[in-house]
Design an enzyme around this catalytic site. Structure first.
Site, mmCIF file in Angstrom:
data_model
loop_
_atom_site.group_PDB
_atom_site.id
_atom_site.type_symbol
_atom_site.label_atom_id
_atom_site.label_comp_id
_atom_site.label_asym_id
_atom_site.label_seq_id
_atom_site.Cartn_x
_atom_site.Cartn_y
_atom_site.Cartn_z
ATOM 1 N N LYS A 115 0.817 -1.217 0.000
ATOM 2 C CA LYS A 115 0.000 0.000 0.000
ATOM 3 C C LYS A 115 0.851 1.268 0.000
ATOM 4 O O LYS A 115 0.458 2.282 -0.575
ATOM 5 C CB LYS A 115 -0.947 -0.007 1.203
ATOM 6 C CG LYS A 115 -2.060 -1.034 1.087
ATOM 7 C CD LYS A 115 -3.108 -0.847 2.171
ATOM 8 C CE LYS A 115 -4.275 -1.795 1.952
ATOM 9 N NZ LYS A 115 -5.350 -1.578 2.951
ATOM 10 N N LYS A 217 -7.795 -9.192 -8.752
ATOM 11 C CA LYS A 217 -8.920 -9.349 -7.842
ATOM 12 C C LYS A 217 -9.935 -8.228 -8.060
ATOM 13 O O LYS A 217 -9.561 -7.080 -8.303
ATOM 14 C CB LYS A 217 -8.409 -9.320 -6.392
ATOM 15 C CG LYS A 217 -9.406 -9.761 -5.350
ATOM 16 C CD LYS A 217 -8.729 -9.833 -3.990
ATOM 17 C CE LYS A 217 -9.713 -10.228 -2.907
ATOM 18 N NZ LYS A 217 -9.075 -10.276 -1.569
ATOM 19 N N LYS A 220 -12.645 -2.407 -5.137
ATOM 20 C CA LYS A 220 -13.365 -1.138 -5.016
ATOM 21 C C LYS A 220 -12.578 0.005 -5.650
ATOM 22 O O LYS A 220 -13.150 1.025 -6.031
ATOM 23 C CB LYS A 220 -13.620 -0.817 -3.533
ATOM 24 C CG LYS A 220 -14.543 -1.785 -2.838
ATOM 25 C CD LYS A 220 -14.697 -1.459 -1.360
ATOM 26 C CE LYS A 220 -13.532 -1.938 -0.528
ATOM 27 N NZ LYS A 220 -13.749 -1.781 0.925
#
Length: 355
Positions: A115, A217, A220
């Site tokens: 991240k 994957k 969102k």
């Protein structure tokens, strides 16, 4: 022998629309767990702000996740549904755990590296100590089980490490106060205040991939809305996205082995299997040899049948934000009854005077 009270804890970040992958991989499993365990389901908004969130968007997303929980079948009366920031004990326990966790342990967390990206110095300190907060989320309720996906297994291992170190470091004090549960850690048995939380895995977790790229994957954060089916999508949007889903020119194979090297085909077959509770082989036994032009409409109708009641109920709930807030407020009150007792005893064990 005394045992920890069995309890499930889990949560989702309000950082964007919940989608089909969240439902099949997590929320649907939570609904099934309600009959077996007392459950606490949290909207983890403190985790969301480890990266910047526009305030009004965060407020809406928090209510949307709570609405998805309820619309999918979670009973907010029988179990506990709340948003994390309403229970300050999460943040307080996270600080106590920051004083237990070792830097070397945090440095091994691959999700921070993913991240933070290349410019780690620009990442927030909150993102770095995110795993301590996750441990606090779980252990504030002394939860014994957590349903986890692949991306959270490492953090759950860290939660267990933090619990084990706390139990070991304060074993004498725990025994002195008579609050421990005999627990084997390594080769010794100690009086444990915190359980070594177990991952709860009932069969293979459903892994739903992007409708535009079967190697990624469903997410969102994907810039293309066509890559995912949001739980707020209506029947027309669901059908359209499945019709436009990427496939290859070949027909469906008759055996699972024939899906190898065909990620988009494998993804659509997997979605159909998950929505029906069948295996991939069952699906291929029915549709093998047929073209995607025949399969996609059937899959679209199935997805609409399963998801439309959820999306409809979500829209109904979201039309009354005060009602959602009341549910979250009630859940937070019940959660705090558990968490405040945990924090009070934890502080007493550590020698922190608070009376």
């Amino acid at each position: 022998m005394a045992e920890f009270t069995q309890r499930v804890f889990s949560g989702v970040q309000p950082s964007g629309n919940l989608h089909l992958g969240n439902y099949l991989g997590a929320v649907r499993r939570w609904v099934e767990l309600q009959d077996r365990y007392p459950c606490i389901f949290c909207v983890v908004d403190l985790h969301a702000i480890t990266v910047y969130q526009e305030p009004k968007a965060l407020e809406h997303a928090t209510r949307e996740v709570a609405a998805a929980y309820i619309a999918a079948g979670i009973d907010a009366q029988k179990h506990i549904v709340f948003n994390q920031s309403r229970v300050p004990e999460h943040a307080e326990l996270a600080w106590l755990f920051n004083c237990v966790v070792r830097l070397g342990w945090l440095n091994r967390m691959t999700q921070f590296k993913d991240k933070a990206g290349k410019d780690r110095e620009a990442a927030s300190a909150g993102l770095y100590v995110y795993p301590s907060l996750m441990a606090a989320d779980i252990l504030a309720y002394r939860a014994t089980h957590v349903p986890v996906g692949e991306d959270q297994k490492q953090h759950l291992e860290l939660t267990r490490d933090i619990a084990a170190k706390f139990n070991h470091d304060y074993a004498e004090r725990i025994a002195e106060r008579g609050v421990g549960v005999p627990t084997t850690i390594g080769d010794e048995t100690v009086n444990a205040w915190f359980p070594l939380t177990e991952p709860l895995i009932d069969g293979p977790a459903t892994r739903v991939m992007s409708l535009r790229d079967g190697t990624k994957k469903m997410s969102k954060s994907d810039p293309s809305d066509l890559s995912r089916i949001n739980l707020t999508d209506d029947a027309e949007q669901i059908s359209r996205k499945i019709r436009k889903a990427k496939t290859d020119p070949d027909g469906l194979p008759s055996e699972v082995a024939g899906l190898a090297g065909r990620p988009e085909a494998d993804n659509l077959v997997g979605i159909y299997a998950a929505l029906t509770g069948k295996t991939r082989q069952d699906v291929l036994a029915e549709f093998g040899g047929r073209q995607f032009s025949e399969f996609k409409p059937v899959l679209a109708d199935l997805a609409v049948e399963v998801l439309s009641p959820i999306s409809g109920r979500m829209r109904e709930l979201l039309s009354d934000p005060a009602g959602i807030d009341a549910t979250l407020r009630d859940g937070a009150g019940r959660a705090r009854e558990i968490a405040t007792a945990t924090i009070a005893e934890t502080k007493a064990i550590m020698g922190l005077i608070d009376n």
